[in-house]
Design a protein around this motif. Structure first.
Motif, PDB file in Angstrom:
ATOM      1  N   SER A   1      44.458  33.789  37.659  1.00  0.00           N
ATOM      2  CA  SER A   1      43.516  33.071  38.515  1.00  0.00           C
ATOM      3  C   SER A   1      42.366  32.428  37.748  1.00  0.00           C
ATOM      4  O   SER A   1      41.942  31.319  38.072  1.00  0.00           O
ATOM      5  N   GLU A   2      41.876  33.094  36.705  1.00  0.00           N
ATOM      6  CA  GLU A   2      40.725  32.549  35.983  1.00  0.00           C
ATOM      7  C   GLU A   2      41.083  31.300  35.177  1.00  0.00           C
ATOM      8  O   GLU A   2      40.200  30.559  34.752  1.00  0.00           O
ATOM      9  N   ALA A   3      42.378  31.050  34.973  1.00  0.00           N
ATOM     10  CA  ALA A   3      42.813  29.881  34.214  1.00  0.00           C
ATOM     11  C   ALA A   3      43.167  28.703  35.117  1.00  0.00           C
ATOM     12  O   ALA A   3      43.514  27.628  34.613  1.00  0.00           O
ATOM     13  N   ILE A   4      43.065  28.885  36.421  1.00  0.00           N
ATOM     14  CA  ILE A   4      43.364  27.808  37.373  1.00  0.00           C
ATOM     15  C   ILE A   4      42.196  26.821  37.356  1.00  0.00           C
ATOM     16  O   ILE A   4      41.041  27.208  37.491  1.00  0.00           O
ATOM     17  N   ARG A   5      42.520  25.548  37.212  1.00  0.00           N
ATOM     18  CA  ARG A   5      41.481  24.531  37.085  1.00  0.00           C
ATOM     19  C   ARG A   5      41.702  23.403  38.080  1.00  0.00           C
ATOM     20  O   ARG A   5      42.836  23.049  38.378  1.00  0.00           O
TER      21      ARG A   5
ATOM     22  N   PRO B   1      46.995  33.075  41.919  1.00  0.00           N
ATOM     23  CA  PRO B   1      45.614  32.883  42.370  1.00  0.00           C
ATOM     24  C   PRO B   1      45.023  34.102  43.062  1.00  0.00           C
ATOM     25  O   PRO B   1      45.749  34.932  43.620  1.00  0.00           O
ATOM     26  N   SER B   2      43.711  34.172  43.032  1.00  0.00           N
ATOM     27  CA  SER B   2      42.972  35.145  43.825  1.00  0.00           C
ATOM     28  C   SER B   2      42.897  34.600  45.253  1.00  0.00           C
ATOM     29  O   SER B   2      43.777  33.845  45.679  1.00  0.00           O
ATOM     30  N   LEU B   3      41.863  34.941  46.009  1.00  0.00           N
ATOM     31  CA  LEU B   3      41.692  34.403  47.353  1.00  0.00           C
ATOM     32  C   LEU B   3      41.651  32.880  47.316  1.00  0.00           C
ATOM     33  O   LEU B   3      41.055  32.290  46.414  1.00  0.00           O
ATOM     34  N   ILE B   4      42.293  32.263  48.285  1.00  0.00           N
ATOM     35  CA  ILE B   4      42.363  30.804  48.317  1.00  0.00           C
ATOM     36  C   ILE B   4      41.255  30.238  49.196  1.00  0.00           C
ATOM     37  O   ILE B   4      41.155  30.574  50.380  1.00  0.00           O
TER      38      ILE B   4
ATOM     39  N   ILE C   1      31.008  38.962  40.548  1.00  0.00           N
ATOM     40  CA  ILE C   1      32.458  39.134  40.537  1.00  0.00           C
ATOM     41  C   ILE C   1      33.055  38.506  39.278  1.00  0.00           C
ATOM     42  O   ILE C   1      32.755  37.350  38.960  1.00  0.00           O
ATOM     43  N   PRO C   2      33.890  39.242  38.543  1.00  0.00           N
ATOM     44  CA  PRO C   2      34.565  38.649  37.374  1.00  0.00           C
ATOM     45  C   PRO C   2      35.345  37.406  37.787  1.00  0.00           C
ATOM     46  O   PRO C   2      35.856  37.328  38.907  1.00  0.00           O
ATOM     47  N   ARG C   3      35.454  36.456  36.884  1.00  0.00           N
ATOM     48  CA  ARG C   3      36.069  35.166  37.201  1.00  0.00           C
ATOM     49  C   ARG C   3      37.467  35.314  37.790  1.00  0.00           C
ATOM     50  O   ARG C   3      37.856  34.572  38.677  1.00  0.00           O
ATOM     51  N   ARG C   4      38.229  36.269  37.289  1.00  0.00           N
ATOM     52  CA  ARG C   4      39.607  36.442  37.764  1.00  0.00           C
ATOM     53  C   ARG C   4      39.671  36.696  39.260  1.00  0.00           C
ATOM     54  O   ARG C   4      40.644  36.325  39.919  1.00  0.00           O
ATOM     55  N   TYR C   5      38.646  37.329  39.811  1.00  0.00           N
ATOM     56  CA  TYR C   5      38.689  37.731  41.219  1.00  0.00           C
ATOM     57  C   TYR C   5      37.919  36.792  42.148  1.00  0.00           C
ATOM     58  O   TYR C   5      37.852  37.037  43.340  1.00  0.00           O
ATOM     59  N   ARG C   6      37.373  35.722  41.605  1.00  0.00           N
ATOM     60  CA  ARG C   6      36.646  34.772  42.445  1.00  0.00           C
ATOM     61  C   ARG C   6      37.622  33.881  43.213  1.00  0.00           C
ATOM     62  O   ARG C   6      38.730  33.607  42.734  1.00  0.00           O
ATOM     63  N   PRO C   7      37.229  33.410  44.391  1.00  0.00           N
ATOM     64  CA  PRO C   7      38.102  32.494  45.142  1.00  0.00           C
ATOM     65  C   PRO C   7      38.370  31.220  44.349  1.00  0.00           C
ATOM     66  O   PRO C   7      37.534  30.763  43.568  1.00  0.00           O
ATOM     67  N   VAL C   8      39.554  30.656  44.555  1.00  0.00           N
ATOM     68  CA  VAL C   8      39.916  29.387  43.923  1.00  0.00           C
ATOM     69  C   VAL C   8      40.347  28.413  45.011  1.00  0.00           C
ATOM     70  O   VAL C   8      40.915  28.811  46.028  1.00  0.00           O
ATOM     71  N   SER C   9      40.066  27.159  44.820  1.00  0.00           N
ATOM     72  CA  SER C   9      40.379  26.169  45.847  1.00  0.00           C
ATOM     73  C   SER C   9      41.870  25.858  45.874  1.00  0.00           C
ATOM     74  O   SER C   9      42.564  25.924  44.851  1.00  0.00           O
ATOM     75  N   ALA C  10      42.349  25.492  47.055  1.00  0.00           N
ATOM     76  CA  ALA C  10      43.749  25.095  47.194  1.00  0.00           C
ATOM     77  C   ALA C  10      44.044  23.893  46.301  1.00  0.00           C
ATOM     78  O   ALA C  10      45.132  23.783  45.723  1.00  0.00           O
ATOM     79  N   GLU C  11      43.085  22.974  46.162  1.00  0.00           N
ATOM     80  CA  GLU C  11      43.280  21.795  45.328  1.00  0.00           C
ATOM     81  C   GLU C  11      43.443  22.180  43.864  1.00  0.00           C
ATOM     82  O   GLU C  11      44.281  21.607  43.156  1.00  0.00           O
ATOM     83  N   ALA C  12      42.663  23.149  43.391  1.00  0.00           N
ATOM     84  CA  ALA C  12      42.766  23.584  42.001  1.00  0.00           C
ATOM     85  C   ALA C  12      44.116  24.234  41.736  1.00  0.00           C
ATOM     86  O   ALA C  12      44.748  24.000  40.694  1.00  0.00           O
TER      87      ALA C  12
ATOM     88  N   LEU D   1      47.523  37.031  42.648  1.00  0.00           N
ATOM     89  CA  LEU D   1      46.785  37.898  41.731  1.00  0.00           C
ATOM     90  C   LEU D   1      47.242  39.341  41.938  1.00  0.00           C
ATOM     91  O   LEU D   1      47.328  39.816  43.062  1.00  0.00           O
ATOM     92  N   GLY D   2      47.551  40.019  40.854  1.00  0.00           N
ATOM     93  CA  GLY D   2      47.914  41.435  40.944  1.00  0.00           C
ATOM     94  C   GLY D   2      49.359  41.705  41.275  1.00  0.00           C
ATOM     95  O   GLY D   2      49.735  42.871  41.484  1.00  0.00           O
ATOM     96  N   ALA D   3      50.205  40.679  41.327  1.00  0.00           N
ATOM     97  CA  ALA D   3      51.620  40.897  41.631  1.00  0.00           C
ATOM     98  C   ALA D   3      52.195  41.922  40.656  1.00  0.00           C
ATOM     99  O   ALA D   3      52.073  41.788  39.442  1.00  0.00           O
ATOM    100  N   SER D   4      52.822  42.966  41.209  1.00  0.00           N
ATOM    101  CA  SER D   4      53.323  44.048  40.368  1.00  0.00           C
ATOM    102  C   SER D   4      54.364  44.854  41.132  1.00  0.00           C
ATOM    103  O   SER D   4      54.205  45.105  42.335  1.00  0.00           O
ATOM    104  N   LEU D   5      55.398  45.272  40.438  1.00  0.00           N
ATOM    105  CA  LEU D   5      56.434  46.087  41.068  1.00  0.00           C
ATOM    106  C   LEU D   5      55.918  47.468  41.437  1.00  0.00           C
ATOM    107  O   LEU D   5      56.568  48.189  42.207  1.00  0.00           O
ATOM    108  N   SER D   6      54.761  47.844  40.922  1.00  0.00           N
ATOM    109  CA  SER D   6      54.176  49.150  41.256  1.00  0.00           C
ATOM    110  C   SER D   6      52.982  49.008  42.199  1.00  0.00           C
ATOM    111  O   SER D   6      52.259  49.971  42.440  1.00  0.00           O
ATOM    112  N   GLY D   7      52.773  47.798  42.734  1.00  0.00           N
ATOM    113  CA  GLY D   7      51.630  47.554  43.606  1.00  0.00           C
ATOM    114  C   GLY D   7      51.927  47.837  45.068  1.00  0.00           C
ATOM    115  O   GLY D   7      52.917  48.499  45.414  1.00  0.00           O
ATOM    116  N   SER D   8      51.063  47.337  45.937  1.00  0.00           N
ATOM    117  CA  SER D   8      51.245  47.473  47.381  1.00  0.00           C
ATOM    118  C   SER D   8      52.508  46.729  47.807  1.00  0.00           C
ATOM    119  O   SER D   8      53.125  46.011  47.011  1.00  0.00           O
ATOM    120  N   PHE D   9      52.900  46.886  49.063  1.00  0.00           N
ATOM    121  CA  PHE D   9      54.094  46.186  49.539  1.00  0.00           C
ATOM    122  C   PHE D   9      53.949  44.687  49.328  1.00  0.00           C
ATOM    123  O   PHE D   9      54.896  44.031  48.874  1.00  0.00           O
TER     124      PHE D   9
END
Length: 214
Positions: free
Chosen positions: A206-210, A146-149, A174-185, A113-121
């Motif tokens: 992340s919010e589209a991971i099912r 994914p967000s937090l796993i 927390i907005p759906r995009r930032y909620r944890p998602v399971s490794a299985e999903a 989640l948030g991968a970006s060439l202008s983001g953190s390292f």
């Protein structure tokens, strides 16, 4: 019905990779899973498990139809920024190139989640991995961010553990995009993307991971 596929799975011993392996071995659409690892996996009739000191040098046979990359580390575990970039950027790109040469027309990358060439390292490294694989021109390229796993790790990650605890307390806020998602999903989403092989590039946020159906 299309012929069952041969799937290359990279990172089969990790939290997401192990779930992907379990689902792939049980899926009738997958004829064989090639999963190179540094330590042996439990034997299975559908599993080819090349074992070696370095996954970078693992044997990848011809006849690969699709590939999933679930490799990943942390800067702390890797030991330095350089080592982290080697694992999370350079290795996926190199292995994606080898997968394409072995016949893969579909490649799925577990990014962040948030991968970006202008983001953190960390996020910049993830974005650079995406860009490196994109440049290979694989027919179907899917990026899963994914967000937090949500998982139990053999070696817990402190930041992840704290983040998950906070997320559980504030789940409804927390907005759906930032909620944890399971490794299985995440695994199920990646496997479906690898099999469906949608032409061009697809980004699954992340919010589209099912979770798996049924």
């Amino acid at each position: 019905m299309p012929a069952p596929l041969t799937l290359l799975l990279l990172g089969a011993t990790g939290a997401v990779g192990s779930q992907t392996l379990r689902l792939a071995l049980a899926d009738p659409r997958i004829a064989r899973v090639v999963a190179p690892t540094r330590r042996p996996l439990p034997a299975h009739p559908k599993l080819a498990n090349p074992v070696g000191e370095s996954i970078a040098d693992a044997a990848i046979p011809d006849g690969i139809d699709a590939a999933i990359c679930a490799l990943g580390s942390t800067i702390r575990k890797a030991g330095s920024r350089e080592a982290f970039a080697a694992i999370d950027r350079d290795l996926p790109v190199a292995l994606a190139s080898r997968a394409k040469a072995a016949g893969a027309h579909s490649f799925v990358l577990n990014s962040s989640l948030g991968a970006s060439l202008s983001g953190s390292f960390y996020l910049r490294t993830k974005a650079e991995a995406e860009a490196g694989i994109r440049a290979l021109g694989i027919k179907s390229f899917t990026i899963v961010r994914p967000s937090l796993i949500e998982t139990r790790r053999a070696e817990p990650r402190l930041a992840e553990t704290v983040g998950l605890a906070v997320a559980r307390l504030l789940a409804v806020l927390i907005p759906r995009r930032y909620r944890p998602v399971s490794a299985e999903a995440i695994a199920a989403t990646m496997l479906e993307a690898a099999i469906s092989a949608r032409p061009g590039e697809t980004v699954i946020e992340s919010e589209a991971i099912r979770p798996p159906q049924g």
